[in-house]
Design a protein around this motif. Structure first.
Motif, PDB file in Angstrom:
ATOM      1  N   ILE A 124      39.156 117.144 -40.038  1.00  0.00           N
ATOM      2  CA  ILE A 124      38.540 118.167 -40.879  1.00  0.00           C
ATOM      3  C   ILE A 124      37.311 118.708 -40.136  1.00  0.00           C
ATOM      4  CG2 ILE A 124      39.334 117.178 -43.054  1.00  0.00           C
ATOM      5  CD1 ILE A 124      35.636 116.980 -42.117  1.00  0.00           C
ATOM      6  N   LYS A 125      36.800 119.840 -40.616  1.00  0.00           N
ATOM      7  CA  LYS A 125      35.517 120.374 -40.140  1.00  0.00           C
ATOM      8  C   LYS A 125      34.695 120.779 -41.355  1.00  0.00           C
ATOM      9  CE  LYS A 125      35.275 124.343 -37.935  1.00  0.00           C
ATOM     10  NZ  LYS A 125      35.348 125.344 -36.841  1.00  0.00           N
ATOM     11  N   THR A 126      33.480 120.287 -41.430  1.00  0.00           N
ATOM     12  CA  THR A 126      32.648 120.535 -42.601  1.00  0.00           C
ATOM     13  C   THR A 126      32.162 121.980 -42.652  1.00  0.00           C
ATOM     14  OG1 THR A 126      30.640 119.830 -41.436  1.00  0.00           O
ATOM     15  CG2 THR A 126      31.836 118.157 -42.693  1.00  0.00           C
ATOM     16  N   GLY A 127      31.986 122.466 -43.883  1.00  0.00           N
ATOM     17  CA  GLY A 127      31.365 123.753 -44.118  1.00  0.00           C
ATOM     18  C   GLY A 127      29.871 123.588 -44.382  1.00  0.00           C
ATOM     19  N   PRO A 128      29.211 124.616 -44.910  1.00  0.00           N
ATOM     20  CA  PRO A 128      27.759 124.559 -45.122  1.00  0.00           C
ATOM     21  C   PRO A 128      27.301 123.435 -46.047  1.00  0.00           C
ATOM     22  CG  PRO A 128      28.531 126.826 -45.245  1.00  0.00           C
ATOM     23  CD  PRO A 128      29.755 125.969 -45.193  1.00  0.00           C
ATOM     24  N   ASP A 129      28.163 123.013 -46.984  1.00  0.00           N
ATOM     25  CA  ASP A 129      27.756 121.949 -47.910  1.00  0.00           C
ATOM     26  C   ASP A 129      28.006 120.551 -47.371  1.00  0.00           C
ATOM     27  OD1 ASP A 129      30.518 121.793 -48.086  1.00  0.00           O
ATOM     28  OD2 ASP A 129      30.618 122.147 -50.252  1.00  0.00           O
TER      29      ASP A 129
END
Length: 216
Positions: A124-129
């Protein structure tokens, strides 16, 4: 793990062609800088974190293709900067695990790590949160072994080198003994997580990740 009994178990796992348990790679050497682990990048197989196309990743994925049988498990959490408070965006998390028989099975031929880590792996790759989510099945311990069932995790921060964090293990289950607890180094925060059973029959763990400090 640094303890003699755990090392013996790991030798058995190696004979079964299982990858090294990541906590075995921890060193007792003092950090070269305050708050930085001297062995942060000592990491067998961490290059597998880069085997997915980062441009296609989102903050949610399945570990494996979804065809392996076993109890359903959801893994989620928040990736935080090293302050433990600020969500971290753009961090890739790679996870792999055994199947319901305790084996890293059915790997494919394209890379060394796709063969060794088996079919049950995902990115996965995290978003702003900073949030992430994996759907998977509950792993089983290695056959005839004393190491708890676990999920391996590696992180790759933007512009940094990858490193492992403590495996997810299930608090109160087989092998999560006082000896095991003392062997953990809490890299990326604790990986000893209580397993929650949902009304749907699936299970759920929340593993927040606190990124490590890097050498400057």
């Amino acid at each position: 793990m640094r303890l003699a009994t755990a090392m013996a178990a790991l030798m058995l796992a190696a004979c079964q062609q299982a990858p090294a348990h990541k906590s075995d790679l921890a060193s007792s050497a003092p950090p070269a800088q305050a708050g930085v682990r001297a062995n942060l990048y000592q990491c067998e197989g961490c290059e597998a974190v880069s085997e997915a196309d980062a441009a296609t990743l989102t903050n949610s994925a399945r570990i494996g293709p979804g065809i392996d049988r076993g109890p359903a498990l959801a893994v989620d959490g928040v990736v935080y900067q090293s302050d433990g408070k600020t969500p971290a965006a753009g961090v890739i998390v790679y996870a792999y695990q055994t199947n319901a028989a305790g084996r890293y099975a059915n790997g494919t031929a394209e890379t060394l790590w796709s063969r060794r880590h088996g079919r049950l792996r995902g990115w996965i790759k995290t978003g702003p949160d900073g949030r992430y989510h994996f759907d998977t099945i509950k792993p089983a311990p290695y056959p005839n072994d004393t190491i708890p069932a676990h999920i391996h995790m590696t992180v790759l921060e933007p512009g940094k080198r990858p490193y492992w964090i403590d495996d997810i293990v299930f608090d109160g289950e087989f092998g999560v003994t006082p000896v095991y607890r003392r062997s953990m180094v809490n890299q990326g925060g604790t990986g000893i997580i209580p397993l929650r059973q949902e009304a749907s029959g699936s299970a759920h763990v929340t593993r927040d990740i606190i990124l490590e400090r890097h050498p400057t």
